[in-house]
Enzyme design. Structure first.
Site, PDB file in Angstrom:
ATOM      1  N   ALA A   1       0.668  -1.204  -0.097  1.00 40.63           N
ATOM      2  CA  ALA A   1      -0.164  -0.379   0.037  1.00 40.63           C
ATOM      3  C   ALA A   1       0.827   1.251  -0.163  1.00 40.63           C
ATOM      4  O   ALA A   1       0.671   2.273  -0.808  1.00 40.63           O
ATOM      5  CB  ALA A   1      -0.624   0.374   1.410  1.00 40.63           C
TER       6      ALA A   1
ATOM      7  N   ASN B   1       4.483  -7.285   5.010  1.00 40.64           N
ATOM      8  CA  ASN B   1       2.915  -8.255   4.822  1.00 40.64           C
ATOM      9  C   ASN B   1       2.713  -9.270   3.527  1.00 40.64           C
ATOM     10  O   ASN B   1       2.507 -10.225   3.070  1.00 40.64           O
ATOM     11  CB  ASN B   1       1.985  -8.481   5.182  1.00 40.64           C
ATOM     12  CG  ASN B   1       1.959  -8.636   6.547  1.00 40.64           C
ATOM     13  OD1 ASN B   1       2.825  -9.681   7.262  1.00 40.64           O
ATOM     14  ND2 ASN B   1       0.936  -8.610   7.377  1.00 40.64           N
ATOM     15  N   THR B   2       2.776  -7.745   2.533  1.00 40.31           N
ATOM     16  CA  THR B   2       3.175  -8.081   1.435  1.00 40.31           C
ATOM     17  C   THR B   2       4.023  -8.668   0.844  1.00 40.31           C
ATOM     18  O   THR B   2       3.699  -9.579  -0.064  1.00 40.31           O
ATOM     19  CB  THR B   2       3.116  -6.165   0.349  1.00 40.31           C
ATOM     20  OG1 THR B   2       2.338  -5.636   1.160  1.00 40.31           O
ATOM     21  CG2 THR B   2       2.600  -6.822  -0.685  1.00 40.31           C
TER      22      THR B   2
ATOM     23  N   GLY C   1       0.860 -15.090  -1.471  1.00 41.29           N
ATOM     24  CA  GLY C   1       1.224 -15.553  -2.213  1.00 41.29           C
ATOM     25  C   GLY C   1       1.281 -15.479  -3.319  1.00 41.29           C
ATOM     26  O   GLY C   1       1.799 -15.726  -4.672  1.00 41.29           O
TER      27      GLY C   1
ATOM     28  N   ASP D   1       1.114   0.145  13.953  1.00 39.14           N
ATOM     29  CA  ASP D   1       1.486   1.415  14.814  1.00 39.14           C
ATOM     30  C   ASP D   1       0.567   2.054  14.399  1.00 39.14           C
ATOM     31  O   ASP D   1       0.503   3.943  15.235  1.00 39.14           O
ATOM     32  CB  ASP D   1       3.509   1.557  14.296  1.00 39.14           C
ATOM     33  CG  ASP D   1       4.357   0.528  14.624  1.00 39.14           C
ATOM     34  OD1 ASP D   1       3.420  -0.815  15.714  1.00 39.14           O
ATOM     35  OD2 ASP D   1       5.369   0.691  13.881  1.00 39.14           O
TER      36      ASP D   1
ATOM     37  N   ARG E   1     -13.208 -18.400   5.571  1.00 42.64           N
ATOM     38  CA  ARG E   1     -11.569 -18.601   6.205  1.00 42.64           C
ATOM     39  C   ARG E   1     -12.615 -18.691   8.024  1.00 42.64           C
ATOM     40  O   ARG E   1     -12.066 -19.511   8.383  1.00 42.64           O
ATOM     41  CB  ARG E   1     -11.071 -17.307   5.517  1.00 42.64           C
ATOM     42  CG  ARG E   1     -10.065 -17.540   4.522  1.00 42.64           C
ATOM     43  CD  ARG E   1      -8.935 -16.594   4.434  1.00 42.64           C
ATOM     44  NE  ARG E   1      -8.607 -16.458   3.704  1.00 42.64           N
ATOM     45  CZ  ARG E   1      -7.682 -16.169   2.546  1.00 42.64           C
ATOM     46  NH1 ARG E   1      -7.717 -15.266   3.424  1.00 42.64           N
ATOM     47  NH2 ARG E   1      -6.501 -15.875   1.636  1.00 42.64           N
TER      48      ARG E   1
ATOM     49  N   HIS F   1      -5.534 -12.020   9.452  1.00 41.11           N
ATOM     50  CA  HIS F   1      -5.196 -10.610   8.873  1.00 41.11           C
ATOM     51  C   HIS F   1      -5.715  -9.837   9.673  1.00 41.11           C
ATOM     52  O   HIS F   1      -7.345 -10.968  10.367  1.00 41.11           O
ATOM     53  CB  HIS F   1      -6.323 -10.967   7.594  1.00 41.11           C
ATOM     54  CG  HIS F   1      -6.172  -9.551   6.714  1.00 41.11           C
ATOM     55  ND1 HIS F   1      -5.339  -9.730   5.745  1.00 41.11           N
ATOM     56  CD2 HIS F   1      -7.232  -8.609   6.689  1.00 41.11           C
ATOM     57  CE1 HIS F   1      -5.671  -7.801   4.841  1.00 41.11           C
ATOM     58  NE2 HIS F   1      -6.948  -7.496   6.154  1.00 41.11           N
TER      59      HIS F   1
ATOM     60  N   GLU G   1      -3.958  -2.770   5.027  1.00 38.38           N
ATOM     61  CA  GLU G   1      -4.564  -3.258   6.037  1.00 38.38           C
ATOM     62  C   GLU G   1      -4.705  -2.112   7.128  1.00 38.38           C
ATOM     63  O   GLU G   1      -5.278  -2.470   8.086  1.00 38.38           O
ATOM     64  CB  GLU G   1      -4.124  -4.301   6.402  1.00 38.38           C
ATOM     65  CG  GLU G   1      -4.241  -5.581   7.105  1.00 38.38           C
ATOM     66  CD  GLU G   1      -3.585  -7.190   7.367  1.00 38.38           C
ATOM     67  OE1 GLU G   1      -2.443  -6.982   6.375  1.00 38.38           O
ATOM     68  OE2 GLU G   1      -3.840  -7.704   8.702  1.00 38.38           O
TER      69      GLU G   1
ATOM     70  N   LEU H   1      -5.029  -7.905  -1.558  1.00 35.36           N
ATOM     71  CA  LEU H   1      -3.773  -7.703  -2.695  1.00 35.36           C
ATOM     72  C   LEU H   1      -4.386  -6.443  -3.471  1.00 35.36           C
ATOM     73  O   LEU H   1      -3.653  -5.446  -3.902  1.00 35.36           O
ATOM     74  CB  LEU H   1      -3.185  -8.338  -3.291  1.00 35.36           C
ATOM     75  CG  LEU H   1      -2.367  -9.515  -2.263  1.00 35.36           C
ATOM     76  CD1 LEU H   1      -1.211 -10.389  -2.808  1.00 35.36           C
ATOM     77  CD2 LEU H   1      -0.963  -8.413  -1.595  1.00 35.36           C
TER      78      LEU H   1
HETATM   79  C1  LIG Z   1       1.345 -14.819   4.874  1.00 32.73           C
HETATM   80  C2  LIG Z   1       0.429 -13.410   3.694  1.00 32.73           C
HETATM   81  C3  LIG Z   1       0.289 -13.904   2.858  1.00 32.73           C
HETATM   82  C4  LIG Z   1      -0.347 -13.176   2.455  1.00 32.73           C
HETATM   83  N1  LIG Z   1      -0.798 -13.647   1.448  1.00 32.73           N
HETATM   84  C5  LIG Z   1      -2.366 -12.303   0.076  1.00 32.73           C
HETATM   85  C6  LIG Z   1      -2.522 -13.094  -0.888  1.00 32.73           C
HETATM   86  O1  LIG Z   1      -2.255 -14.047  -1.842  1.00 32.73           O
HETATM   87  N2  LIG Z   1      -4.083 -12.412  -1.206  1.00 32.73           N
HETATM   88  C7  LIG Z   1      -4.261 -11.208  -0.905  1.00 32.73           C
HETATM   89  O2  LIG Z   1      -5.339 -10.551  -1.505  1.00 32.73           O
HETATM   90  N3  LIG Z   1      -3.717 -11.135   0.522  1.00 32.73           N
HETATM   91  C8  LIG Z   1      -3.139 -12.010   0.624  1.00 32.73           C
HETATM   92  N4  LIG Z   1      -1.987 -11.438   2.823  1.00 32.73           N
HETATM   93  C9  LIG Z   1      -2.670 -10.779   2.465  1.00 32.73           C
HETATM   94  C10 LIG Z   1      -1.980  -8.900   2.509  1.00 32.73           C
HETATM   95  O3  LIG Z   1      -0.952  -9.869   1.571  1.00 32.73           O
HETATM   96  C11 LIG Z   1      -1.901  -8.052   3.239  1.00 32.73           C
HETATM   97  O4  LIG Z   1      -3.076  -7.221   3.705  1.00 32.73           O
HETATM   98  C12 LIG Z   1      -1.280  -7.039   1.849  1.00 32.73           C
HETATM   99  O5  LIG Z   1       0.025  -7.117   2.000  1.00 32.73           O
HETATM  100  C13 LIG Z   1      -1.040  -5.876   3.355  1.00 32.73           C
HETATM  101  O6  LIG Z   1      -0.964  -4.507   3.135  1.00 32.73           O
HETATM  102  P1  LIG Z   1      -0.081  -3.233   3.484  1.00 32.73           P
HETATM  103  O7  LIG Z   1       0.777  -2.174   2.642  1.00 32.73           O
HETATM  104  O8  LIG Z   1      -0.969  -2.809   3.938  1.00 32.73           O
HETATM  105  O9  LIG Z   1       0.737  -3.670   4.554  1.00 32.73           O
HETATM  106  P2  LIG Z   1       2.729  -4.594   4.509  1.00 32.73           P
HETATM  107  O10 LIG Z   1       2.760  -5.106   3.322  1.00 32.73           O
HETATM  108  O11 LIG Z   1       2.078  -5.438   5.274  1.00 32.73           O
HETATM  109  O12 LIG Z   1       3.259  -2.859   5.229  1.00 32.73           O
HETATM  110  C14 LIG Z   1       3.419  -2.284   6.319  1.00 32.73           C
HETATM  111  C15 LIG Z   1       4.820  -2.103   6.587  1.00 32.73           C
HETATM  112  O13 LIG Z   1       4.399  -0.738   7.124  1.00 32.73           O
HETATM  113  C16 LIG Z   1       6.312  -0.942   8.028  1.00 32.73           C
HETATM  114  N5  LIG Z   1       5.500  -0.454   8.857  1.00 32.73           N
HETATM  115  C17 LIG Z   1       4.902  -0.704  10.432  1.00 32.73           C
HETATM  116  N6  LIG Z   1       4.795   0.406  11.343  1.00 32.73           N
HETATM  117  C18 LIG Z   1       5.809   1.108  10.847  1.00 32.73           C
HETATM  118  C19 LIG Z   1       6.530   2.114  11.482  1.00 32.73           C
HETATM  119  N7  LIG Z   1       5.660   2.358  12.836  1.00 32.73           N
HETATM  120  N8  LIG Z   1       7.219   3.252  10.402  1.00 32.73           N
HETATM  121  C20 LIG Z   1       7.484   2.906   9.420  1.00 32.73           C
HETATM  122  N9  LIG Z   1       7.313   2.047   8.877  1.00 32.73           N
HETATM  123  C21 LIG Z   1       6.316   1.409   9.594  1.00 32.73           C
HETATM  124  C22 LIG Z   1       6.229  -2.021   8.145  1.00 32.73           C
HETATM  125  O14 LIG Z   1       7.522  -2.939   8.082  1.00 32.73           O
HETATM  126  C23 LIG Z   1       5.496  -2.874   6.915  1.00 32.73           C
HETATM  127  O15 LIG Z   1       6.464  -2.707   5.641  1.00 32.73           O
HETATM  128  C24 LIG Z   1      -1.303 -12.955   2.783  1.00 32.73           C
HETATM  129  C25 LIG Z   1      -0.445 -12.570   3.495  1.00 32.73           C
HETATM  130  C26 LIG Z   1       0.341 -13.183   4.692  1.00 32.73           C
HETATM  131  C27 LIG Z   1       0.235 -12.941   6.106  1.00 32.73           C
END
Ligand SMILES: Cc1cc2nc3c(=O)[nH]c(=O)nc-3n(C[C@H](O)[C@H](O)[C@H](O)COP(=O)(O)OP(=O)(O)OC[C@H]3O[C@@H](n4cnc5c(N)ncnc54)[C@H](O)[C@@H]3O)c2cc1C
Length: 492
Positions: free
Chosen positions: A7, A34-35, A39, A259, A319, A429, A458, A474
């Site tokens: 994101a 988590n991204t 998968g 956070d 799920r 999640h 997320e 995703l």
């Molecule tokens: C193992 C796994 C498999 C998955 N597979 C799928 C799938 O196949 N299809 C699907 O649709 N969804 C899937 N999901 C869900 C999906 O991947 C996540 O919901 C999504 O990637 C979240 O993206 P995001 O960018 O919001 O957060 P994230 O990708 O989690 O990124 C958040 C980032 O913020 C950083 N951060 C946190 N706090 C701070 C702070 N205070 N200061 C600076 N940086 C900070 C973290 O270190 C991290 O790098 C999966 C999740 C997991 C855990």
């Protein structure tokens, strides 16, 4: 932008594309969150790629028809049910050997799948923009496979996957694009607190480098929170859903500790759906991780048994329902049974990039040439597993599962060697978080946009409702990350 997962990177790229100078801070030493663990499955109604997918079973189509017959929770819900009816009429007057799918079906499956607790306008945006956003991602370097499958809990064959290393492909492509556009990425920099001016507008972030050096980032236009959920924060999980118990593992990165939610709360942001926390029935028994098993290629290609060697649920269900079923089995323990067909065919690694020989050698998964030998390896009665196996393959052949009502089937599981992958429930999640509007602006407790503050991914809540469909997260993070980045760039 606070947070360097999918994101945050989508937001930073989009902000830069729209003329802003973007800085992204990430608290760990690497981008991805988590991204990068994902998968990769990304749901989108995509008539071109779905062209080759055969028609769904009669039972699956019954579940579609059932979505047109629900009691409407609003006129807008009724309108989507009417749309689905007319989509079905059009389909039935054409080639019914091909898969049925439509925007209305994806919207209604998402809305119904979250028990109508998600916000319909947000779901509409998620679904309607999923395919165009996948094209934006492709233009920014993501290569998509042509094949479509159904991710566990995704309910329908519309999952797209990137060509190489699953979620890592999204991060790699976005990082390259961000660099090309001049986004400044600062690693090992943790956002701690939002800075507001005398009017309450968010104008920056107080942060800290991993060596303790304080950093102040001033934002001329806006701050976007993209720190992910709180699946790895046990205290926070317990606070919002004590029923989970403190011992459940998680698929999440240890950095996913809520956070951004805590920072946003300090500026009066409204939180929604915090108690909706999703577990999966597919975690590694020791770590809770989601990798290290065979079958992730699609729910069509496996079945799941308990310690007694019998199936206990429809593996293509929601799920939350599947996890609840697994929690009732002996030691909450299960094995996913697959064969060589599809996932491991001609490859050395599974969908997660794990080396299959290593997994077998380490005893993480089990492999045998016959189902009876496999039963022996996992300590299950051979006759019982053989019967389960034969029954399952007969359900595949007949396209219906009289035991549990499973609706999605692929090929029969009959190509030796066979695999058994031990799997347990795991926290996956967090559906709740900062409430946002369609522009990605964070809302306060009175429903007003907080000036200068956006959120995406997320860390936000209110989209998926009580249960998120597999493959929808995703989409969420890229659709709303892109939107937040664009609007933050235009914010004045
Ligand atoms: C193992 C796994 C498999 C998955 N597979 C799928 C799938 O196949 N299809 C699907 O649709 N969804 C899937 N999901 C869900 C999906 O991947 C996540 O919901 C999504 O990637 C979240 O993206 P995001 O960018 O919001 O957060 P994230 O990708 O989690 O990124 C958040 C980032 O913020 C950083 N951060 C946190 N706090 C701070 C702070 N205070 N200061 C600076 N940086 C900070 C973290 O270190 C991290 O790098 C999966 C999740 C997991 C855990």
């Amino acid at each position: 932008v606070i947070g360097g997962g999918g994101a945050g990177l989508a937001a930073a790229v989009s902000a830069a594309e729209n003329g802003a100078t973007a800085i992204l801070i990430e608290k760990t030493a690497a981008l991805g969150g988590n991204t990068v663990r994902a998968g990769g499955p990304y749901n989108a109604v995509d008539p071109q790629r779905q062209e080759g997918v055969p028609a769904a079973s009669d039972l699956a189509m019954e579940s579609v028809i059932a979505l047109t017959e629900k009691e409407a929770v609003s006129p807008e819900h009724q309108a989507w049910m009417d749309q689905l009816k007319s989509d079905l009429d059009a389909y039935n007057s054409g080639d019914t050997t091909k898969l049925f799918d439509s925007i209305a079906l994806h919207i209604l499956q998402t809305y119904d799948g979250g028990d109508y607790a998600g916000q319909l306008p947000m779901i509409e945006k998620l679904v309607e923009e999923s395919l165009p956003t996948s094209e934006w991602m492709a233009a920014n370097g993501v290569e998509w496979k042509e094949e479509i499958s159904t991710v566990p809990g995704g309910l329908w064959p519309r999952a797209h996957t990137p060509i190489n290393a699953a979620g890592g492909d999204f991060i790699k492509a976005s990082e390259a694009k961000a660099n090309e556009l001049g986004v400044e990425i600062i690693l090992e920099c943790k956002g701690n607190e939002l800075i507001t001016d005398e009017t309450g507008k968010v104008v920056g972030v107080k942060a800290e480098m991993s060596d303790g050096t304080p950093v102040t980032l001033n934002a001329k236009k806006a701050v976007i929170i993209a720190t992910g959920g709180f699946g790895a924060n046990k205290e926070m999980r317990q606070e919002y859903d004590p029923s989970l118990g403190a011992n459940l593992g998680t698929t999440n990165s240890p950095a996913i500790t809520g956070d951004g939610i805590i920072m946003a709360e300090d500026v009066n942001a409204n939180l929604v759906g915090m108690e909706y926390i999703q577990s999966l029935p597919l975690g590694d028994p020791e770590t809770g991780a989601l990798n290290g098993w065979m079958g992730a290629i699609g729910v069509e290609y496996y079945y799941q048994i308990n310690k007694e060697g019998v199936r206990f649920m429809a593996e293509d269900g929601r799920r939350d329902t599947m996890t609840a079923s697994l929690l009732q089995q002996t030691d909450a323990m299960s094995y996913v049974i697959t064969d060589t067909n599809r996932e491991s065919e001609g490859t050395e690694v599974n969908l997660w990039g794990d080396n299959i020989e290593e997994l077998v050698k380490n005893g993480t998964i089990y492999r045998a040439d016959t189902i009876e030998e496999l039963a022996e390896l996992i300590g299950v009665d051979a006759e019982t597993l053989k019967k389960t196996h034969e029954d399952f393959n007969s359900y595949v052949a007949g396209g219906s599962d009289p035991e549990f009502g499973r609706k999605l089937f692929g090929d029969p599981i009959e190509t030796a060697p066979f695999y058994a992958s031990p799997r347990m429930p795991t926290v996956h999640h967090t559906m709740g978080g900062i409430e946002i509007n369609l522009k990605g602006q964070a809302l306060d407790k009175d429903g007003n946009a907080i000036p200068g503050l956006y959120a995406a991914g997320e860390v936000t809540g209110g989209i998926h409702g009580k249960n998120r469909l597999g493959g929808n997260a995703l989409v969420d993070i890229h659709v709303f990350g892109r939107e937040a980045g664009k609007n933050a760039a235009l914010d004045n």
